[in-house]
Design a protein around this motif. Structure first.
Motif, PDB file in Angstrom:
ATOM      1  N   LEU A   1       0.859  -1.181   0.000  1.00 37.79           N
ATOM      2  CA  LEU A   1       0.000   0.000   0.000  1.00 37.79           C
ATOM      3  C   LEU A   1       0.892   1.226   0.000  1.00 37.79           C
ATOM      4  O   LEU A   1       1.817   1.329   0.817  1.00 37.79           O
ATOM      5  N   MET A   2       0.615   2.141  -0.924  1.00 40.85           N
ATOM      6  CA  MET A   2       1.464   3.323  -1.031  1.00 40.85           C
ATOM      7  C   MET A   2       0.634   4.584  -1.213  1.00 40.85           C
ATOM      8  O   MET A   2      -0.577   4.539  -1.462  1.00 40.85           O
ATOM      9  N   GLU A   3       1.339   5.689  -1.100  1.00 41.56           N
ATOM     10  CA  GLU A   3       0.750   7.011  -1.257  1.00 41.56           C
ATOM     11  C   GLU A   3       0.181   7.189  -2.669  1.00 41.56           C
ATOM     12  O   GLU A   3       0.765   6.719  -3.648  1.00 41.56           O
ATOM     13  N   PHE A   4      -0.943   7.873  -2.775  1.00 42.05           N
ATOM     14  CA  PHE A   4      -1.471   8.290  -4.069  1.00 42.05           C
ATOM     15  C   PHE A   4      -0.841   9.629  -4.433  1.00 42.05           C
ATOM     16  O   PHE A   4      -0.894  10.579  -3.647  1.00 42.05           O
ATOM     17  N   VAL A   5      -0.225   9.710  -5.605  1.00 41.53           N
ATOM     18  CA  VAL A   5       0.397  10.950  -6.082  1.00 41.53           C
ATOM     19  C   VAL A   5      -0.448  11.486  -7.226  1.00 41.53           C
ATOM     20  O   VAL A   5      -0.614  10.817  -8.253  1.00 41.53           O
ATOM     21  N   ASP A   6      -0.963  12.679  -7.062  1.00 41.91           N
ATOM     22  CA  ASP A   6      -1.795  13.269  -8.103  1.00 41.91           C
ATOM     23  C   ASP A   6      -0.910  13.859  -9.201  1.00 41.91           C
ATOM     24  O   ASP A   6       0.216  14.288  -8.950  1.00 41.91           O
ATOM     25  N   GLY A   7      -1.397  13.856 -10.416  1.00 45.07           N
ATOM     26  CA  GLY A   7      -0.659  14.424 -11.535  1.00 45.07           C
ATOM     27  C   GLY A   7      -1.109  13.804 -12.839  1.00 45.07           C
ATOM     28  O   GLY A   7      -2.171  13.185 -12.933  1.00 45.07           O
ATOM     29  N   LEU A   8      -0.304  13.974 -13.871  1.00 45.83           N
ATOM     30  CA  LEU A   8      -0.612  13.498 -15.214  1.00 45.83           C
ATOM     31  C   LEU A   8       0.137  12.209 -15.504  1.00 45.83           C
ATOM     32  O   LEU A   8       1.353  12.132 -15.311  1.00 45.83           O
ATOM     33  N   VAL A   9      -0.582  11.196 -15.958  1.00 41.21           N
ATOM     34  CA  VAL A   9       0.030   9.971 -16.476  1.00 41.21           C
ATOM     35  C   VAL A   9      -0.359   9.896 -17.947  1.00 41.21           C
ATOM     36  O   VAL A   9      -1.527   9.662 -18.279  1.00 41.21           O
ATOM     37  N   LEU A  10       0.609  10.090 -18.822  1.00 39.19           N
ATOM     38  CA  LEU A  10       0.317  10.156 -20.253  1.00 39.19           C
ATOM     39  C   LEU A  10       0.305   8.750 -20.843  1.00 39.19           C
ATOM     40  O   LEU A  10       1.133   8.384 -21.674  1.00 39.19           O
ATOM     41  N   ASP A  11      -0.676   7.976 -20.424  1.00 37.00           N
ATOM     42  CA  ASP A  11      -0.738   6.579 -20.848  1.00 37.00           C
ATOM     43  C   ASP A  11      -1.775   6.332 -21.936  1.00 37.00           C
ATOM     44  O   ASP A  11      -1.918   5.208 -22.406  1.00 37.00           O
ATOM     45  N   ARG A  12      -2.478   7.376 -22.334  1.00 36.49           N
ATOM     46  CA  ARG A  12      -3.496   7.228 -23.375  1.00 36.49           C
ATOM     47  C   ARG A  12      -3.401   8.400 -24.350  1.00 36.49           C
ATOM     48  O   ARG A  12      -3.093   9.531 -23.950  1.00 36.49           O
ATOM     49  N   PRO A  13      -3.689   8.150 -25.621  1.00 34.98           N
ATOM     50  CA  PRO A  13      -3.614   9.239 -26.604  1.00 34.98           C
ATOM     51  C   PRO A  13      -4.469  10.442 -26.234  1.00 34.98           C
ATOM     52  O   PRO A  13      -4.059  11.592 -26.444  1.00 34.98           O
ATOM     53  N   GLU A  14      -5.655  10.197 -25.658  1.00 35.32           N
ATOM     54  CA  GLU A  14      -6.528  11.321 -25.336  1.00 35.32           C
ATOM     55  C   GLU A  14      -5.963  12.178 -24.201  1.00 35.32           C
ATOM     56  O   GLU A  14      -6.190  13.389 -24.147  1.00 35.32           O
ATOM     57  N   VAL A  15      -5.214  11.547 -23.275  1.00 36.81           N
ATOM     58  CA  VAL A  15      -4.586  12.320 -22.198  1.00 36.81           C
ATOM     59  C   VAL A  15      -3.457  13.177 -22.763  1.00 36.81           C
ATOM     60  O   VAL A  15      -3.362  14.379 -22.486  1.00 36.81           O
TER      61      VAL A  15
END
Length: 338
Positions: free
Chosen positions: A100-114
């Protein structure tokens, strides 16, 4: 009721035992396009969030998908210049271990639409920030972080070639002579190992979280392949995952060919300007990374065939895509004189 290898009641009790306060029932949702360890967003009724990792389901290959080992490097890197999520707890239970780890908010560019929603200048900033972050990873003091004992005495390239070809032999769904021939070529062209640094082992755009404000890297994720070895290996992996405009992207979900993302040469130049390292063997490592991606893809294909619950949102690599990776590796090896 079990959900993708989790017993929500049991996991909820474990999280409470860590002293983590939550409100109401916890919700577990599969996230990410990764197709190795299973990753879940954990949410309570007030919107608090965490991230949970566990190995994939079904038959696992030896030494693969070790989330406990992954947690070790995350804990060791806390307080260094490498941005990583904080580990809240580890439950050791073999193939059902949890982190279990911390949730880090931000951008994950894992999809073309993102990626398409990110302005071109921000895309460039993210790419160059990745090169700088890779330099920070390779600058980690192994003794100070307690990671100096993480690899065996044999040179890294030899370890990689033996390990991953062994994985191929265990996971292949068919014979592929082209991969066998490429393996022989790589084994005959191993460059001398000049230094040993911390390696991420799978450093690419989908394994980082970028800041929404400035494109800097807020967290580096998915450390399950970390080890010690030649820094050019990580740089070669980054290049293998970074198709450019005009190229046929082997990874159908790659977004780096879009306008704004730096070219591979820009990534290499940024990294070398910061580190002053010799990149004469980079072509070998680029080819080896593509070879390794083909083997990893075959393992993903086999796991999905054996247990469909392992399939991620990205789908499963096809035999044709894996063969295209091998062809790309052969082309890169030709260009590097391997």
């Amino acid at each position: 009721m079990e959900t993708l290898g989790l017993d929500p009641g049991e996991v909820t009790a474990w999280i409470a035992s860590l002293g983590i306060e939550s409100q109401g029932a916890l919700r577990f949702d599969r996230i990410g396009l990764g197709q190795s360890n299973l990753t879940f967003a954990v949410r309570d009724e007030r919107g608090h969030r965490w991230v949970l990792r566990r190995p994939p389901l079904g038959r696992l290959l030896p030494s693969a998908h070790d989330v406990v080992r992954e947690a070790r490097v995350l804990a060791a890197l806390e307080g260094t210049d490498v941005p990583v999520p904080r580990v809240h707890g580890v439950r050791i239970d073999g193939d059902a271990s949890l982190v279990l780890m911390e949730f880090v908010d931000g951008l994950v560019l894992d999809r073309p639409e993102v990626a398409g929603a990110v302005p071109p200048l921000r895309r460039r900033a993210i790419g160059l920030a990745m090169a700088r972050t890779l330099a920070d990873i390779h600058a980690v003091d192994l003794d100070a972080t307690g990671l100096a004992d993480a690899a065996g005495p044999r040179p890294y390239a030899e370890r990689q070639l033996q390990r991953w070809f062994s994985q191929w032999e265990r996971s292949k769904t068919r014979e592929l002579p082209e991969l066998d021939g490429l393996t022989e070529r790589l084994m005959g062209a191993v460059p001398p190992q000049r230094e040993v640094v911390l390696l991420h082992g799978d450093f690419h755009l989908r394994n980082v979280i970028a800041s929404r404000e400035n494109g800097n890297i807020a967290a580096v994720l998915d450390w399950e392949l970390w080890t010690l070895g030649d820094p050019m290996a990580d740089l070669g992996t980054l290049l293998a995952y970074w198709p450019e405009r005009g190229e046929s992207a082997v990874d159908l979900l790659a977004v780096t060919a879009r306008p704004g993302f730096p070219r591979r040469d820009d990534l290499v130049r940024t990294y070398l300007d910061l580190t002053g390292r010799d990149a004469s063997a980079l072509g070998f490592w680029h080819a080896l990374a593509l070879w390794k991606l083909a083997i990893i893809g075959e393992g993903v294909l086999r796991r999905a065939m054996e247990d469909p619950r392992n399939r991620a949102a990205a789908g499963t690599p096809t035999a044709a895509q894996i063969e295209a990776l091998v062809a790309a590796a052969e082309h890169t090896a030709d260009g590097a004189g391997v």
